[in-house]
Design a protein around this motif. Sequence first.
Motif, PDB file in Angstrom:
ATOM      1  N   VAL A   1       0.833  -1.202   0.000  1.00  7.66           N
ATOM      2  CA  VAL A   1       0.000   0.000   0.000  1.00  7.66           C
ATOM      3  C   VAL A   1       0.872   1.258   0.000  1.00  7.66           C
ATOM      4  N   THR A   2       2.009   1.207   0.662  1.00  2.00           N
ATOM      5  CA  THR A   2       2.931   2.343   0.610  1.00  2.00           C
ATOM      6  C   THR A   2       3.387   2.575  -0.824  1.00  2.00           C
ATOM      7  N   GLY A   3       3.824   1.504  -1.489  1.00  2.00           N
ATOM      8  CA  GLY A   3       4.231   1.629  -2.889  1.00  2.00           C
ATOM      9  C   GLY A   3       3.084   2.058  -3.789  1.00  2.00           C
ATOM     10  N   LEU A   4       1.920   1.517  -3.542  1.00  2.00           N
ATOM     11  CA  LEU A   4       0.735   1.866  -4.318  1.00  2.00           C
ATOM     12  C   LEU A   4       0.405   3.348  -4.175  1.00  2.00           C
ATOM     13  N   THR A   5       0.523   3.860  -2.967  1.00  2.00           N
ATOM     14  CA  THR A   5       0.233   5.277  -2.720  1.00  2.00           C
ATOM     15  C   THR A   5       1.227   6.173  -3.442  1.00  2.00           C
ATOM     16  N   LEU A   6       2.491   5.768  -3.453  1.00  2.00           N
ATOM     17  CA  LEU A   6       3.524   6.585  -4.082  1.00  2.00           C
ATOM     18  C   LEU A   6       3.519   6.497  -5.598  1.00  2.00           C
ATOM     19  N   LEU A   7       3.246   5.312  -6.137  1.00  2.00           N
ATOM     20  CA  LEU A   7       3.432   5.076  -7.571  1.00  2.00           C
ATOM     21  C   LEU A   7       2.148   4.917  -8.375  1.00  2.00           C
ATOM     22  N   ASP A   8       1.049   4.608  -7.723  1.00  2.00           N
ATOM     23  CA  ASP A   8      -0.253   4.440  -8.370  1.00  2.00           C
ATOM     24  C   ASP A   8      -0.230   3.476  -9.562  1.00  2.00           C
ATOM     25  N   PRO A   9       0.279   2.247  -9.366  1.00  2.00           N
ATOM     26  CA  PRO A   9       0.273   1.285 -10.474  1.00  2.00           C
ATOM     27  C   PRO A   9      -1.119   0.691 -10.674  1.00  2.00           C
ATOM     28  N   GLY A  10      -1.371   0.231 -11.862  1.00  2.00           N
ATOM     29  CA  GLY A  10      -2.632  -0.451 -12.137  1.00  2.00           C
ATOM     30  C   GLY A  10      -2.591  -1.927 -11.777  1.00  2.00           C
ATOM     31  N   VAL A  11      -1.365  -2.443 -11.655  1.00  2.00           N
ATOM     32  CA  VAL A  11      -1.174  -3.860 -11.328  1.00  2.00           C
ATOM     33  C   VAL A  11      -0.023  -3.979 -10.343  1.00  2.00           C
ATOM     34  N   LEU A  12      -0.203  -4.780  -9.306  1.00  8.04           N
ATOM     35  CA  LEU A  12       0.878  -5.135  -8.391  1.00  8.04           C
ATOM     36  C   LEU A  12       1.259  -6.580  -8.695  1.00  8.04           C
ATOM     37  N   ILE A  13       2.517  -6.805  -9.021  1.00  7.55           N
ATOM     38  CA  ILE A  13       2.994  -8.145  -9.368  1.00  7.55           C
ATOM     39  C   ILE A  13       3.849  -8.652  -8.219  1.00  7.55           C
ATOM     40  N   VAL A  14       3.468  -9.795  -7.678  1.00  6.54           N
ATOM     41  CA  VAL A  14       4.182 -10.391  -6.553  1.00  6.54           C
ATOM     42  C   VAL A  14       4.896 -11.637  -7.058  1.00  6.54           C
ATOM     43  N   GLY A  15       6.205 -11.689  -6.822  1.00  7.87           N
ATOM     44  CA  GLY A  15       6.987 -12.837  -7.264  1.00  7.87           C
ATOM     45  C   GLY A  15       7.704 -13.482  -6.106  1.00  7.87           C
ATOM     46  N   GLY A  16       8.635 -14.345  -6.431  1.00  5.70           N
ATOM     47  CA  GLY A  16       9.417 -15.027  -5.416  1.00  5.70           C
ATOM     48  C   GLY A  16       8.700 -16.236  -4.857  1.00  5.70           C
ATOM     49  N   GLY A  17       9.281 -16.807  -3.838  1.00 11.00           N
ATOM     50  CA  GLY A  17       8.761 -18.028  -3.243  1.00 11.00           C
ATOM     51  C   GLY A  17       7.361 -17.894  -2.684  1.00 11.00           C
ATOM     52  N   LEU A  18       7.045 -16.727  -2.130  1.00  9.43           N
ATOM     53  CA  LEU A  18       5.700 -16.537  -1.582  1.00  9.43           C
ATOM     54  C   LEU A  18       4.625 -16.669  -2.641  1.00  9.43           C
ATOM     55  N   ALA A  19       4.892 -16.179  -3.826  1.00  6.40           N
ATOM     56  CA  ALA A  19       3.890 -16.211  -4.891  1.00  6.40           C
ATOM     57  C   ALA A  19       3.535 -17.639  -5.284  1.00  6.40           C
ATOM     58  N   GLU A  20       4.430 -18.581  -5.000  1.00  7.04           N
ATOM     59  CA  GLU A  20       4.160 -19.987  -5.312  1.00  7.04           C
ATOM     60  C   GLU A  20       3.002 -20.540  -4.476  1.00  7.04           C
ATOM     61  N   ALA A  21       2.621 -19.840  -3.408  1.00  9.79           N
ATOM     62  CA  ALA A  21       1.529 -20.297  -2.545  1.00  9.79           C
ATOM     63  C   ALA A  21       0.167 -20.092  -3.188  1.00  9.79           C
ATOM     64  N   GLY A  22       0.104 -19.384  -4.297  1.00 15.13           N
ATOM     65  CA  GLY A  22      -1.162 -19.197  -5.017  1.00 15.13           C
ATOM     66  C   GLY A  22      -2.187 -18.444  -4.201  1.00 15.13           C
ATOM     67  N   GLU A  23      -3.413 -18.904  -4.245  1.00 13.46           N
ATOM     68  CA  GLU A  23      -4.508 -18.200  -3.577  1.00 13.46           C
ATOM     69  C   GLU A  23      -4.410 -18.243  -2.061  1.00 13.46           C
ATOM     70  N   THR A  24      -3.577 -19.134  -1.513  1.00 13.85           N
ATOM     71  CA  THR A  24      -3.335 -19.115  -0.071  1.00 13.85           C
ATOM     72  C   THR A  24      -2.705 -17.780   0.314  1.00 13.85           C
ATOM     73  N   LEU A  25      -1.949 -17.210  -0.585  1.00 11.19           N
ATOM     74  CA  LEU A  25      -1.389 -15.871  -0.381  1.00 11.19           C
ATOM     75  C   LEU A  25      -2.290 -14.790  -0.953  1.00 11.19           C
ATOM     76  N   PHE A  26      -2.707 -14.953  -2.199  1.00  5.20           N
ATOM     77  CA  PHE A  26      -3.336 -13.843  -2.910  1.00  5.20           C
ATOM     78  C   PHE A  26      -4.737 -13.500  -2.409  1.00  5.20           C
ATOM     79  N   ALA A  27      -5.515 -14.451  -1.969  1.00  2.57           N
ATOM     80  CA  ALA A  27      -6.862 -14.133  -1.467  1.00  2.57           C
ATOM     81  C   ALA A  27      -6.795 -13.234  -0.225  1.00  2.57           C
ATOM     82  N   PRO A  28      -6.046 -13.618   0.826  1.00  4.88           N
ATOM     83  CA  PRO A  28      -5.989 -12.711   1.978  1.00  4.88           C
ATOM     84  C   PRO A  28      -5.207 -11.429   1.696  1.00  4.88           C
ATOM     85  N   LEU A  29      -4.235 -11.492   0.790  1.00  3.03           N
ATOM     86  CA  LEU A  29      -3.461 -10.292   0.465  1.00  3.03           C
ATOM     87  C   LEU A  29      -4.336  -9.250  -0.223  1.00  3.03           C
TER      88      LEU A  29
END
Length: 107
Positions: A35-63
């Motif tokens: 949200v800090t980055g979103l406030t500063l940069l106003d992107p239309g898409v936030l892309i999350v990578g790395g090992g956490l992203a491998e968790a799929g919706e276990t990460l993305f739904a609550p995020l």
Amino acid sequence: PAADAADCAKAVRSGEPRAAAVWGEMVSALADGLVTGLTLLDPGVLIVGGGLAEAGETLFAPLRTAVEERLTFQQLPRIVPAALGDTAGCLGAGLLAWDRLSTEVTA
């Protein structure tokens, strides 16, 4: 102590309460940063990578929920996993090194 993000996500999916508590803290901290980055940069898409992203919706739904709860005036962007998954960082570092080598000036 030796557990990684994949182990924690697996434990969260199986209903382990301590893993769910750790996961919740991680999602909260990640949402704060995004949200800090979103406030500063106003992107239309936030892309999350790395090992956490491998968790799929276990990460993305609550995020997605956590990010949306923190927004005040900002537009909610799409939050998606990186297409390159866990290899994105290594590829980016390699490309940066390649770029630096190819632009180096010799005397």
